[in-house]
Structure formats: C-alpha cells, structure tokens
Motif scaffolding. Sequence first.
Motif: not given
Length: 758
Positions: A466-469, A522-527, A573-574
Amino acid sequence: MLKAIILLFLFSFSTVFAQSKATIIGNIKSSENENLPGASISLEIKKQHYYAVSDTLGNFKQNISLGQLKITVTQLGYLQKTLHFDFLKDTIISIVLERDISLLKEVVVANDKKKSITNLSGGKLSFNLKELSSVPTVLGTTDIVKLLQLTPGVQNSGDANGYLYVRGGDPGHNAILYDGTPIYGMSHLLGVFPFYNTDHIKEVEFDKSSSNSKYGGRLSSTTLLVPNKKIPSELGIQGNVGILASQLTLTVPVNDKVGFYISGRKTYIDETVGPLLRSDSESNDAQDMKYGFSDGNVTLVSQISKKNFLSVDAFISADELKIKDGELALKTNLKWSNFTVAPTLVTTFSPVLSMSNAVYFSKYSNELNMEQATIQFGVSSYVKDFGFNNAFRYSIKNIPIESGVQYAHHNLQPQKVNVENLTNNDTSQNNIINADEVAVFTTIKPKLTDRLNAELGLRINYYIAGSNDSYLHFQPRVLLNYVANEKYSFYGSYNRQYQYLSLVTTSSVGIPTDFWIASSNGIKPQSSDEFSIGANQNISKSISSSFGGFYRLMSNLLEYPYGITQFNEITTLKNDLLVGKGKAYGLEMMLRKNSGKFTGWLSYTLSWSDRNFDELNNGNTYFAKYDRRHNLSVVGMYDLNSKWNFGITQVFSSGNRFTMPTSWYFINNNPVKEYSEYNNAKMPNYLRTDLSVNYFFLKTNKKESALNFSIYNTFNIENPIYVFLNIQVNEDKNNVIVKQEKKVLYRILPSISWRFKF
C-alpha cells in the motif's frame, strides 16, 4: 649502480615470495557424473596438512603452499582416490570417484550406498532420500516432514499435525522451497500422509538457522527440495502401490540433451478415512466422511547449449474433505490446493563464473463451506506469489562469492467470509492485500587461515504494501567454521531475519483453515536474532557425532486467539491479532552410524520456548504451546541380507502446553470456568514406536521390486491430540463431577505396499 642491483634483487625475491602460495579449486564427481557433497579432501604438501569438505555442488577450494602435492579424497560408498602432481600455480581440477565394487568368486556385489545424512557447514544437513527408504512411514514411502522431525532442534508436532516446529519457532517461521520456489501449503490431511513424492526429489537440504543470505523471509529454518536434474539416459519407471495410496514416476529421455521426469500420486481411502479420524469405535458423530488427495510433479531438463542448462519444475496438489451428519443437518466441504511452476536457466561462463535466472509462480488456497439447516457459512483464503530470482557465482582474489537480486509480488486474501440466512441481511467480509518485496544478497566465503573458514552474508530487503507500509531492513549472516583436524570441527553463527508474510493458525490440529497475512495496515514484520555454536566429530570411519546450542530472540510475533473466524461488521485483522515477543534456547546432539549392516542415528534436544503478550496471562511471560522440554528420536536400519532389511523409529517427547481451568463456580446454577496462567498445563508425554520390513524380490542398481510392511505406533500407545474437561451435574445440582477426557486421532496403523523400479 649498487642501489639498482639491490632493488632488482629485492624485486625478484618479492615475486618469489608472492608466489609461495596459490589456490586450488576442485570438483568431486561420481563416475555417473553426479556431484558428491560431503566428500573429505586431505591435501599434504611439504609436511603441511590441509583439510576441506566438498559443498552441496561437490566443489572445494583451498589456498596452500606450492610444491609436490598429494590429494586424498574419500567418500562413503566410493573407492578412495589419491593424486600426486607439482602444484606450481592456481589450479582447477576435477576428480572422479569410482563406486566401491567387491568381487567374490563368481558373485558381484555392488555397493552404491551413500551417506543417508551428510553434515554440511554450520550444522546444516543434507539427506539422501534413497538411503532412507527403510525409515517406517504410513504409506511405505519416505516422509520428508516426519524425517526432519527426527533430527535435533526440530520438535515432534504429535499426531494430527504436519507442521514443523524448529528451535522454538512457530510453524509459519519455516520456509519450504521446491527448487527455490516457496510452497505455502505444508501437508495433506492431519499430517498422516507424506506431502512430497520422494521418488521425484533427489536430495533435501535442511538449514535450521537459514544462514544462507540467498534465502530470506522466514525467522527459522529453510528446507530446500532438490528435484532430479540429471538428463536421463534411458526410459525408467518406478512407484509404490499401497492399500491407501499409490504413486508413479516416469523418467523419459527425449534425446541426449533433453529429458523429463513426471510423477503422480492418488489416494483411494474414502472408505477408510472415516474410521481413521475417529478417536474410538464408540464415536459415531460423523455419519458420512470422505477424503482424498492427489498431487503431481513435472521436471523438464535440457542442455540447450554447452554453457546453458534449462530446467522447468512444476508441482500441484489438491485435497478435499467432505463431512455429512444427518442428525445435525450439517454438510461440510473443505478444499485446499497448491500450484507452483518455475523455469530456471543456468549459464556457466567458466569453472569459476556462473549465473542462474529463474521466474516462478506459486499459489496456495483453501476454502471451507458449511451448511446447517438454512444457514450457509463460507470462509476462504489464498496467497499468490510471482517472483524472479537471480544469482551469480564468481571469485575475486580466489574468494568464492555468490550474489544476486530477487523480486516477489505477493497477492493475499487472508480471509473471505460469507454468511447467508443468519439474519435478514446476508453479510460478507473480504480483504485483499498486495505487497512487493525486493532483496539484494551477497555471500562471501573467505578462508581466514588454513583451518578457519568464514561465510559472511548480507541480505538487504525493501518491502512495501500500500502507501503507508514500507520497510528497509539489513539482515547480516555470519558463520565461522574451524577444522581442527580430520576428526574435529567447530562452528559459530549469528543470523538476523525478518518475516513479512505470517501464518495465522486457527486450529489446534492439522485442519488446513490457517491463513497467511502480509505486513500491512500497521501489522509489523516479525524479526529474529539467533546465535548458535556447535561441534562435529568423526569418531570412526562410520560413526560421527554433533553437539550444539542455540539462543533466539523474536519480536512482533502474532497470536490469533479465535477459532476459524472472528466475524462481525466491524472486526479487522489488525484489531484481532495480538502482537508480542518470544525467546527460545536449547541444546542439541546427534550420534550417527553411516555404514555397515546397521545404520541410523540418535537425536536429542533439550529446549525452552516462551512468549510474552500484553493481552495474555496479565502481561506475564508464559510457556509457548510447543515448549516441549525433551525430544528424543532413535532411528535404526538393518540390512540382514540381499532380501531383507528392517527399520525402526522410537520417538519420545514432552507434551505440548495448553490452558486448563483451575477452578469452577456457579452463576445462576450454570458452571463457570476460572483460569490462572496461560498455557498452565501439559499434555501427556508423546511416545511412539514404528516398524518396517522390506522384502526384495529383485534389487539391482537399475531395477527393484520389494514389499514393504509398516506399522505406525506399533504398541498402540494412546497419544491424545487434545485434552478437555467434561462436566457432569446431577439432577438436583448439588454434586458436580469434572472428568478429564482425551481426544485420540489414531492408534496403531499397519500398512503394506509394493515398491518397484524398472
């Protein structure tokens, strides 16, 4: 004048000193022109000793002194080969090993046996599936997932589960690559049946740490499935016919430069799967149950020119489960499928420079439809990938380097929910995510000293949805390998990983209603950050051992505390997904015997895994579901003679965690459960013994005919897939009895099959 002479003298000797060492690059092949990984290379020059091990492509490289060189190459199942020559400059050689053939009077005994498991650098393992056919399985064919579960660091997932749990990670943290293409669907029904046709796959490479910068996108392991790539010289057919399923593989040469392999499998178990899924004969919930799966593999290989080799790999699978219950007026239909295709072109410019380019398409989808009375409910999901992989292999100042560019476009539908006739208005929910990922990677393998090798990698990922992530991440990989002598070697590694696509599990058993979600909205990548150390020892010519430890920190982990779906008009889902962190650490050991009449291994893992989510357990740290303290596996294979061989596996593991009510009370005469800590209880310990017997009517290098008898869970041990509490209240409601009951999927499972190759 004197100054000029001195300068000339020094210059001449500096040239001699500069040339006191040079690099030898070699390739180890069999007489059938197959690369031999894991071959031991000993180099002796001027009473100095150097040691090397061939990599997955059979290559090795060493920087050594100049002079009279003696090279000794050994590989199990092949005759030892020794070469002598004057080593005066950088040299490239190719060494061909002959199979070990013994002659006794008029009988010829041919031994083409390779190591069933080979240790690669950094604790990675390579599996020769042909040599593991004696390991017991339900269908009489090698099961790759269950095979990996018998190795250190991999948790036994129990019955009704075909997932991998590696070093304290979740099932979605593991990448399974079919010749470099990601496979998102991981198992047939409940993990009972092998997911991959091992007749079509030549080799499996398993890296618990994903230490190669070429591979990314997962926090935990990478499993690389390598199909047959050799151009066939003659027509061949092999397969397996069993009481539950059959499979067939055709090897077809078109000409001396083109050939293909085609495989297929099909079940015929509609009449047997119903009893299989019931926990006991008294259960009669499912009045009508049908299940079937089919899958296929195609590999086309072509030497289109002297320098260009083309391969096209395709994989397809389809499963369907139907349940009808007349008493409940319930109809359920569950489908899930995989499809991948990937053409790859490998161009070899010189012995030290090659390039590969591949495009791929991969899709996984599942769909659940339920109808009860007049209400219709449906939920479906899919994930599609279109990608490109590029890689160069080359050398700079005799240092091997692999680098390249990768691109993937992800198209996902995490959940499409549709409900009809529940209210006056039909309702539905649909969300589609598009994301793009670009990665640049480089792996450098410098030789720091005569005995210390390094593998230094860097992977740079740019991800946008998208445009925000959007995210830019640097993922370093460091692996050091020290070879003390022919018997001992040691390694240490550090890896940083990011994961942008995450698997959300919705069931405690292996029903494939789980779905994939991308980092967006707003769901961030896992690390993950992982440290590991280990040592390998060659105890004797046929016995080896390994011992190691690991420590892993994980952040932005996802938890979905609902069932198949959490649905209303405002849910997202968020909002439904919980975000937390985790930690895992443990010790691993393995003892292997690779040759002789008796072969096999013993594997043991002692590990801890915990999680911390603010919304769970009052924000306190708790044990992860698959925190299983002890995992012990013993595998034995015995060749009695040319007609009979036997296999046995013994599995023991601590029970996985779950949440159990700690007290009860009544409100308006209704019992109410009260909980204390999250995952506060343990399942019973898991114990299983499997046996197999192979009787060979015919066995040569090119032909085989054998009957396989296998017994899964030989001693009929009751291993529940979950535990629940049954509340019984007497009529006057003065007495309450709470019973703990177990749900068992299956107990003893015997099978018989005929394996053939012509």
